[in-house]
Each structure stands twice: as structure tokens, then as C-alpha cells.
Design an enzyme around this catalytic site. Structure first.
Site, PDB file in Angstrom:
ATOM      1  N   GLU A 431       0.832  -1.224   0.000  1.00 39.53           N
ATOM      2  CA  GLU A 431       0.000   0.000   0.000  1.00 39.53           C
ATOM      3  C   GLU A 431       0.862   1.268   0.000  1.00 39.53           C
ATOM      4  OE1 GLU A 431      -3.405  -0.096   2.613  1.00 39.53           O
ATOM      5  OE2 GLU A 431      -3.937  -2.099   1.924  1.00 39.53           O
TER       6      GLU A 431
HETATM    7  C1  LIG Z   1       2.114  -9.861   1.135  1.00 42.74           C
HETATM    8  C2  LIG Z   1       1.901  -8.963  -0.031  1.00 42.74           C
HETATM    9  C3  LIG Z   1       0.609  -8.601  -0.385  1.00 42.74           C
HETATM   10  C4  LIG Z   1       0.404  -7.779  -1.495  1.00 42.74           C
HETATM   11  N1  LIG Z   1      -0.885  -7.510  -1.912  1.00 42.74           N
HETATM   12  C5  LIG Z   1      -1.080  -6.863  -3.082  1.00 42.74           C
HETATM   13  C6  LIG Z   1      -2.394  -6.735  -3.651  1.00 42.74           C
HETATM   14  O1  LIG Z   1      -3.386  -7.160  -3.068  1.00 42.74           O
HETATM   15  N2  LIG Z   1      -2.512  -6.152  -4.869  1.00 42.74           N
HETATM   16  C7  LIG Z   1      -1.441  -5.656  -5.542  1.00 42.74           C
HETATM   17  O2  LIG Z   1      -1.611  -5.131  -6.635  1.00 42.74           O
HETATM   18  N3  LIG Z   1      -0.183  -5.740  -5.021  1.00 42.74           N
HETATM   19  C8  LIG Z   1       0.010  -6.343  -3.829  1.00 42.74           C
HETATM   20  N4  LIG Z   1       1.285  -6.466  -3.313  1.00 42.74           N
HETATM   21  C9  LIG Z   1       2.387  -5.818  -3.976  1.00 42.74           C
HETATM   22  C10 LIG Z   1       2.938  -4.648  -3.169  1.00 42.74           C
HETATM   23  O3  LIG Z   1       2.060  -3.573  -3.224  1.00 42.74           O
HETATM   24  C11 LIG Z   1       4.329  -4.369  -3.736  1.00 42.74           C
HETATM   25  O4  LIG Z   1       5.190  -5.322  -3.144  1.00 42.74           O
HETATM   26  C12 LIG Z   1       4.805  -2.976  -3.459  1.00 42.74           C
HETATM   27  O5  LIG Z   1       4.103  -2.095  -4.282  1.00 42.74           O
HETATM   28  C13 LIG Z   1       6.283  -2.816  -3.744  1.00 42.74           C
HETATM   29  O6  LIG Z   1       6.601  -3.302  -5.008  1.00 42.74           O
HETATM   30  P1  LIG Z   1       7.841  -4.302  -5.210  1.00 42.74           P
HETATM   31  O7  LIG Z   1       7.753  -5.325  -4.151  1.00 42.74           O
HETATM   32  O8  LIG Z   1       7.870  -4.755  -6.601  1.00 42.74           O
HETATM   33  O9  LIG Z   1       9.076  -3.409  -4.878  1.00 42.74           O
HETATM   34  P2  LIG Z   1       9.941  -2.415  -5.874  1.00 42.74           P
HETATM   35  O10 LIG Z   1       9.008  -1.463  -6.485  1.00 42.74           O
HETATM   36  O11 LIG Z   1      10.720  -3.314  -6.763  1.00 42.74           O
HETATM   37  O12 LIG Z   1      10.822  -1.735  -4.825  1.00 42.74           O
HETATM   38  C14 LIG Z   1      11.921  -2.379  -4.166  1.00 42.74           C
HETATM   39  C15 LIG Z   1      12.482  -1.415  -3.143  1.00 42.74           C
HETATM   40  O13 LIG Z   1      12.899  -0.213  -3.794  1.00 42.74           O
HETATM   41  C16 LIG Z   1      12.232   0.914  -3.264  1.00 42.74           C
HETATM   42  N5  LIG Z   1      11.969   1.858  -4.345  1.00 42.74           N
HETATM   43  C17 LIG Z   1      11.270   1.651  -5.474  1.00 42.74           C
HETATM   44  N6  LIG Z   1      11.223   2.756  -6.207  1.00 42.74           N
HETATM   45  C18 LIG Z   1      11.927   3.702  -5.544  1.00 42.74           C
HETATM   46  C19 LIG Z   1      12.238   5.073  -5.781  1.00 42.74           C
HETATM   47  N7  LIG Z   1      11.825   5.716  -6.869  1.00 42.74           N
HETATM   48  N8  LIG Z   1      12.960   5.726  -4.868  1.00 42.74           N
HETATM   49  C20 LIG Z   1      13.388   5.124  -3.736  1.00 42.74           C
HETATM   50  N9  LIG Z   1      13.123   3.846  -3.459  1.00 42.74           N
HETATM   51  C21 LIG Z   1      12.390   3.136  -4.345  1.00 42.74           C
HETATM   52  C22 LIG Z   1      10.968   0.359  -2.647  1.00 42.74           C
HETATM   53  O14 LIG Z   1      10.456   1.183  -1.619  1.00 42.74           O
HETATM   54  C23 LIG Z   1      11.460  -0.970  -2.108  1.00 42.74           C
HETATM   55  O15 LIG Z   1      12.087  -0.766  -0.877  1.00 42.74           O
HETATM   56  C24 LIG Z   1       1.503  -7.283  -2.211  1.00 42.74           C
HETATM   57  C25 LIG Z   1       2.801  -7.641  -1.829  1.00 42.74           C
HETATM   58  C26 LIG Z   1       3.000  -8.471  -0.769  1.00 42.74           C
HETATM   59  C27 LIG Z   1       4.407  -8.888  -0.432  1.00 42.74           C
END
Ligand SMILES: Cc1cc2nc3c(=O)[nH]c(=O)nc-3n(C[C@H](O)[C@H](O)[C@H](O)COP(=O)(O)OP(=O)(O)OC[C@H]3O[C@@H](n4cnc5c(N)ncnc54)[C@H](O)[C@@H]3O)c2cc1C
Length: 623
Positions: A431
Site C-alpha cells: 500500500e
Molecule cells: C504480502 C503482499 C501482499 C500484497 N498484496 C497486493 C495486492 O493485493 N494487490 C497488488 O496489486 N499488489 C500487492 N502487493 C504488492 C505490493 O504492493 C508491492 O510489493 C509494493 O508495491 C512494492 O513493489 P515491489 O515489491 O515490486 O518493490 P519495488 O518497487 O521493486 O521496490 C523495491 C524497493 O525499492 C524501493 N523503491 C522503489 N522505487 C523507488 C524510488 N523511486 N525511490 C526510492 N526507493 C524506491 C521500494 O520502496 C522498495 O524498498 C503485495 C505484496 C505483498 C508482499
């Protein structure tokens, strides 16, 4: 303007990513916001003080539901079993359905309980104090799943068709994330194209980590629809669809498992030529991301109240344990190191509650823009909640690290702080991760300056634009900047806050200093400021602390007036919280211009280039 489908790209450029995010951003500020003004150096206490009260009628109507929910959670939910087996028993889900827990905010005319955001948050607080997986089930359904965006953006026909079903307990989910789409949605590959007969959309793609996805009957699915070309420039379109999982072509290909929330019904969902009737577009074609962002303004308030529940649970655990556990001749709570943690825990818990409930109440009242407040609540409470859990685990010592089942098996009280820690950690990631929340808040903090002086400092502007921009900027800053240095924030201002008045005066002074800091950062770094995230994050953290201080003072003041017994205690906790927050704020201000940011960044790049691999010697390499 023309439309076409272009090939999805695995990696989009930073400019494309920014364009997509900017297009989805709510650009207007129609209603007031305390935090928006705070970043401009104005403290509008009239917006949050007196601390808003819940509507008495709503409170009265919610009471029997909350009482029944509490009984259910206490008597029928065995969280250790849910954690062990990775399943929420059907009987519990059915009991939640029977109570109306899947339709808390759905209007009564559609079969829901028709309760407010605050009542919903009180329900989530009860549930979260017992079980994280059930919180996720209810929250993925009604904070970001189908009911909320449908209520806000659906047509009457869509509402009539789906809301009664959802209120009865048809579970729903929200599907945005993909393999290459995490925080940044620009590279979305799930595609919807118009069917040949023009009556539907044909949906193809795969969504990752969809919470409730393995149990859902209905989903909001975000998909790319054909790009629009304006003056030859591609504008990527993302559209939200209501998808029924029983339709041909919808398939759960994998159930995901995590560190905590063991009974999360989270999966990979594949869509193969799914025919989605055109009536199932939510809001409008191309408005999907905006819909998601607006939905999340209130949707984000679930996690802050979860943090409050966990903070209260930790206080309860520590009150008992640190009072009874004797080491070195004294109860451990009498040793200074442990007492420091417990005192901070209580102070932070009152602050988290003040922040979360203020946002909920403001969302209910309307006429107030809560987008920044909600983002701060999500960021602040999830980070503070995590620290509280970490401290509680430390205070429990070895028992903190032991599972509840193991404690029970050898005859000790099965306090599940190890599970609470595992369940809670994800709150700093989903979120809107803490980093993304910082960026979201920072973008709005500099918005007024970009509007005013953007044409002067941003690249790619014509000479005419720069001259016009300079005139505008001089007019605004000629008054604004000097006035951020002046202002009376000493006695007797805020005298009505009694012992908290000194903190309110600090908020006032610091808001002006914060506004100057934002302005100076823009002047110093210009367009490069967006790359100086550590600087931006410090400014955001100061804003978040100041908001938390103001909310806590307003709340403690209200408690003191309403409840003579609790009042002095609320003032005591608020006072401690404010002194601690002031210390953190001072440190952030000090670090603003004197820091090791660039040195650290340089070393990080060296690490990424492998220049420090020598340091990794002596361990077994990962495959
Ligand atoms: C248990 C669980 C439930 C979930 N439920 C849902 C759901 O119901 N529906 C749905 O659509 N998604 C869901 N998600 C996805 C969740 O919203 C994403 O994991 C989240 O948006 C982060 O994306 P990512 O994991 O790909 O991280 P990335 O976007 O790959 O980021 C990796 C790291 O880099 C940081 N980062 C990324 N961009 C930047 C930037 N520009 N500047 C600085 N730091 C940055 C992030 O904060 C993070 O620490 C779920 C994930 C989990 C693990």
C-alpha cells in the site's frame, strides 16, 4: 488524438515512469489540508482543533456490530492455529460474513452496514489486535478491493449489480502488481484491447501477489488499454476493470507464501483472453491509476489503525512482563534501558492513535483533503509500530524470539510477539512502501513552489515562459519568503493547550523553518532535488513529526476536556511524545545541510559495481 496499442516495455525510462505518475496525480487542491499548509509554513489548527468527534448516530449504530465482532475475535479465532495451518477456518469467514464485516462501509441501501470510515477503523483495530491474516482479508476486500472504488466511481448499474453481493461476503481483491510492476506502474504488461464486436475488452496478462486473489469472486484489475497520442506524443493509458473470477480465462496459477500473514490468500492470477463486458470499466478508460490513488487516500488508513492496535497490544504485554520479570534484583521495567523503551512505546501509541483517528474522522466529515495526512499516517504509524514491536520482542528477551506454540508446550503464557513481528513487517512495504510514501509526500510538499517558480528553475522552458514565471515568482516570494522568518510563536500563543502550549509554539516555529528548508532545498538543488532523496526524506520526516505533534496535542486536549480521569494521563503522554519528537526534528534539521549523503551514495555505487566484493570474502556465496 489517436489511439493505438504499443508493445509493452519491460523497462521504461525514468521520464516515462514520471509521466505516468504525474498523469495519475490529483493536481487540484480544492479542499483544505493541514499538512499541505504545514509544508508552506502555516499551522492551521482550526482544521484539526477541536479534535473531531465521531458522529454519535454512527457510533451508536456501530456499537452492536463492534461488540459482536469483539466476541467473535475473542471466542472463535485461534490465531496460533491460523498461523500454523495457513488457513482461516471457513466457520470464521462465514461468521464474519454473517456479522456484515465484508460490507462495513457499503451503504445500507445496497445491503451493507452503512457505517463510517471511523467505525470501519474501530472494527479493524479489534481484528488486528488478534489476527493479522483476518485483517488482511477484510482490508484487501474493503480498503482497496471492489467495494470502495465501486462506491466512489461506479455507475448506478454497477453498484446495483455488485454492491449487494459484496456486502453479503463475496470476497474481492485488487490486482495491480506484476513481475515488472511494483512501486512503478508504467511498465504494466497486462493488456486489455477492445473486442471485435466492440462490446467488451479482451484481457491478457498476469498479476502477482494479489491478496485475496485465491479466494476472490470479484477483482479490480488494472490493465493497459491502447495508448492515446496527443500531438504525436504517446500517453499511456491504464484502466480499471471489475472482473469476475468465475469467467473463462481467469486462473490462479500459484498461491504465494510469506514470512508472516501465513493465512493470506495471495496468489498469481493469469488472465487469458478474458472477455470483460464494456460495462465493467470502472470510472473511465484511462483513469485506472487515478482511481487507485484516490481509493488509497482512505484505503491507506487501515494500516495506521493496525499499528495502533499492535501498539496497544505491545503495551499490554510489556506492562505485564516487565513488571513481573525480575533480573539483577529488580523487575526489568525498573532498569532504565527497559523503562526507556516502555515510556516511548506509550508516548508513540497515543500519537499513532491521534494521527490515525484524525484522518478517519476527517475522511468522514468531508470537505477536507486527506491525501497527505493519510500518506503520513501510513508512513509514520507503520514505522513507529515496527519499532514498538522490535522493542517488545527485546523486552521479552529469549521468550520474545520463541513461538507461541513452543511457549505453550512448555507451560508458559503463549505471548505471540514473534508472530506479530512477522505479520507486521509487510506494512512498511505494501500500500505504498515507506520510500514511495516519502516521495509522494515530498512531491506535494514542493508542489506550490513548482507551480510558482517551476518555469524559472525547471529545464526545457522557453525564454518567454521563464520571464513570465520570474514575474509570478517575485510577486509570490516577495511576501511569502520574509514572512516565513517572521511570526510570533512565543507565549501566550496557544495558551489554551496548557502544558502542551510550548509544543504547539514549537510546531508553529518549526513549520516556518520547514517551509524555508523546502524552499532553500529547491533553490540549492533545482531540478536535481528529486535525486537528493535523503534531503527530501528529512524534510518529509520533519513534516510528519510536526503533524503528529499537532494531532497529539489536539487529541490530548480533547481527552482532557471530555474525561477528567483520563485527561491528565493523556496530557502526560502527549507531553513526552512531543519532547521526544522535538529531539528527532532537531536532528533532522541539523542533518539537512550537514550530512554524509553524497559520500554514502558514492560508496553504494561502488558496492553495486562490485568494488567492495573483497569485503564479502569468507562466506558461502549465494547460488
Ligand atoms: C504480502 C503482499 C501482499 C500484497 N498484496 C497486493 C495486492 O493485493 N494487490 C497488488 O496489486 N499488489 C500487492 N502487493 C504488492 C505490493 O504492493 C508491492 O510489493 C509494493 O508495491 C512494492 O513493489 P515491489 O515489491 O515490486 O518493490 P519495488 O518497487 O521493486 O521496490 C523495491 C524497493 O525499492 C524501493 N523503491 C522503489 N522505487 C523507488 C524510488 N523511486 N525511490 C526510492 N526507493 C524506491 C521500494 O520502496 C522498495 O524498498 C503485495 C505484496 C505483498 C508482499
Amino acid at each position: 488524438m489517436s489511439t493505438t496499442v504499443t508493445e509493452p516495455q519491460r523497462h521504461v525510462s525514468a521520464d516515462q515512469a514520471r509521466e505516468v505518475a504525474e498523469a495519475a496525480r490529483e493536481k487540484e487542491w480544492v479542499a483544505p489540508s493541514f499538512v499541505r499548509d504545514l509544508f508552506l509554513g502555516r499551522v492551521r489548527m482550526d482544521l484539526i482543533h477541536p479534535y473531531p468527534e465521531q458522529d454519535p448516530d454512527d457510533e451508536r449504530r456501530a456499537q452492536p456490530f463492534l461488540a459482536a465482532l469483539e466476541t467473535l475475535m475473542r471466542e472463535k479465532v485461534d490465531s496460533d492455529r491460523i498461523d500454523r495451518e495457513g488457513e482461516i477456518p471457513d466457520a470464521v469467514i462465514d461468521a464474519l460474513r454473517a456479522l456484515g464485516a465484508f460490507g462495513i462501509k457499503i451503504p445500507r441501501e445496497y445491503g451493507g452496514l452503512g457505517l463510517s470510515q471511523l467505525s470501519y477503523m474501530r472494527a479493524i483495530e479489534l481484528v488486528s489486535s488478534v489476527d493479522g491474516s483476518i485483517t488482511a482479508l477484510l482490508s484487501a476486500h474493503q480498503s482497496i478491493g471492489v467495494p470502495q472504488p465501486l462506491k466512489m466511481f461506479g455507475s448506478e448499474a454497477q453498484k446495483k449489480k455488485y454492491l449487494p453481493r459484496l456486502a453479503k461476503g463475496a470476497i474481492s481483491a485488487f490486482a495491480l502488481t506484476e513481475m515488472n510492476v511494483g512501486s512503478d506502474p508504467a511498465a504494466m504488461e497486462t493488456l486489455a484491447v477492445p473486442s471485435e464486436d466492440g462490446q467488451a475488452w479482451i484481457l491478457n496478462g498476469e498479476k502477482l501477489w494479489c491478496t485475496n486473489g485465491t479466494k476472490a469472486e470479484l477483482m479490480v484489475v488494472m490493465a493497459r488499454t491502447p495508448s492515446v497520442f496527443v500531438k504525436g506524443k504517446e500517453k499511456r493509458q491504464i484502466t480499471a476493470f471489475i472482473v469476475e473470477t468465475a469467467w473463462p480465462g481467469v486462473e490462479v496459477t500459484h498461491r504465494c507464501h510469506f514470512m508472516g500473514l501465513k493465512a493470506l490468500y495471495n496468489g498469481v492470477i493469469r488472465f487469458t483472453n478474458v472477455r470483460v463486458p464494456k460495462e465493467n470499466v470502472l470510472w473511465e478508460v484511462g483513469k485506472g491509476l487515478k482511481l487507485a490513488l484516490i481509493t488509497l487516500n482512505t484505503g491507506r488508513l487501515t494500516l495506521p489503525i493496525t499499528a495502533v492496535a499492535v501498539g496497544k497490544r505491545c503495551l499490554e504485554i510489556c506492562r505485564g512482563w516487565a513488571g513481573e520479570r525480575v533480573q539483577w534484583g529488580r523487575a526489568i521495567g525498573k532498569h532504565d534501558a527497559i523503562a526507556q523503551k516502555i515510556g516511548s512505546m506509550a508516548a508513540n501509541t497515543i500519537a499513532m492513535e491521534a494521527v490515525a483517528e484524525l484522518c478517519g474522522a476527517k475522511a468522514d466529515q468531508g470537505g477536507y483533503d486527506i491525501r497527505l495526512e493519510a500518506a503520513i499516517a501510513k508512513l509514520y504509524n507503520s514505522e513507529a509500530g515496527w519499532r514498538i514491536i522490535d522493542d517488545t520482542l527485546q523486552i521479552r528477551g529469549g521468550r520474545g524470539y520463541e513461538t507461541a506454540d513452543s511457549l505453550r508446550a512448555r507451560g508458559e503464557r503463549p505471548i505471540p510477539i514473534e508472530r506479530v513481528m512477522r505479520d507486521f513487517r509487510i506494512n512498511l512495504i505494501f500500500e505504498g512502501s515507506s520510500e514511495i510514501m516519502h516521495l509522494f509526500i515530498a512531491r506535494e510538499a514542493v508542489d506550490k513552489h513548482l507551480q510558482t517558480a517551476g518555469d524559472v528553475v525547471m529545464p526545457g522552458k522557453s525564454a518567454g515562459q521563464r520571464i513570465a514565471g520570474l514575474g509570478r515568482a517575485l510577486l509570490f516570494y516577495g511576501w511569502w519568503y520574509p514572512s516565513r522568518w517572521l511570526g510570533w510563536s512565543r507565549w501566550p500563543r496557544y495558551a489554551e493547550f496548557g502544558r502542551l502550549a510550548t509544543h504547539m509554539r514549537f510546531v508553529e516555529r518549526s513549520a516556518r523553518r520547514l517551509a524555508r528548508g523546502v524552499f532553500h532545498a529547491m533553490m540549492r538543488f533545482g531540478p536535481k532535488l528529486e535525486y537528493r532523496q535523503a534531503v527530501l526524506f528529512r524534510l518529509v520526516d520533519v513534516g510528519a513529526e510536526l503533524f503528529a505533534m499537532a494531532a497529539t496535542c489536539a487529541r490530548a486536549h480533547a481527552v482532557a476536556r471530555r474525561d477528567p480521569a483520563a485527561g491528565p494521563h493523556a496530557l502526560e503522554l502527549a507531553d513526552l511524545f512531543c519532547w521526544q519528537a522535538r529531539g528527532r526534528i532537531k536532528a533532522k534539521f541539523q542533518g539537512l545541510w550537514r550530512n554524509e549523503d553524497q559520500h554514502t551514495y558514492r560508496v553504494a555505487q561502488e558496492v553495486l559495481r562490485g568494488e567492495h566484493r573483497w569485503l564479502e570474502g569468507g562466506i558461502v556465496e549465494l547460488e
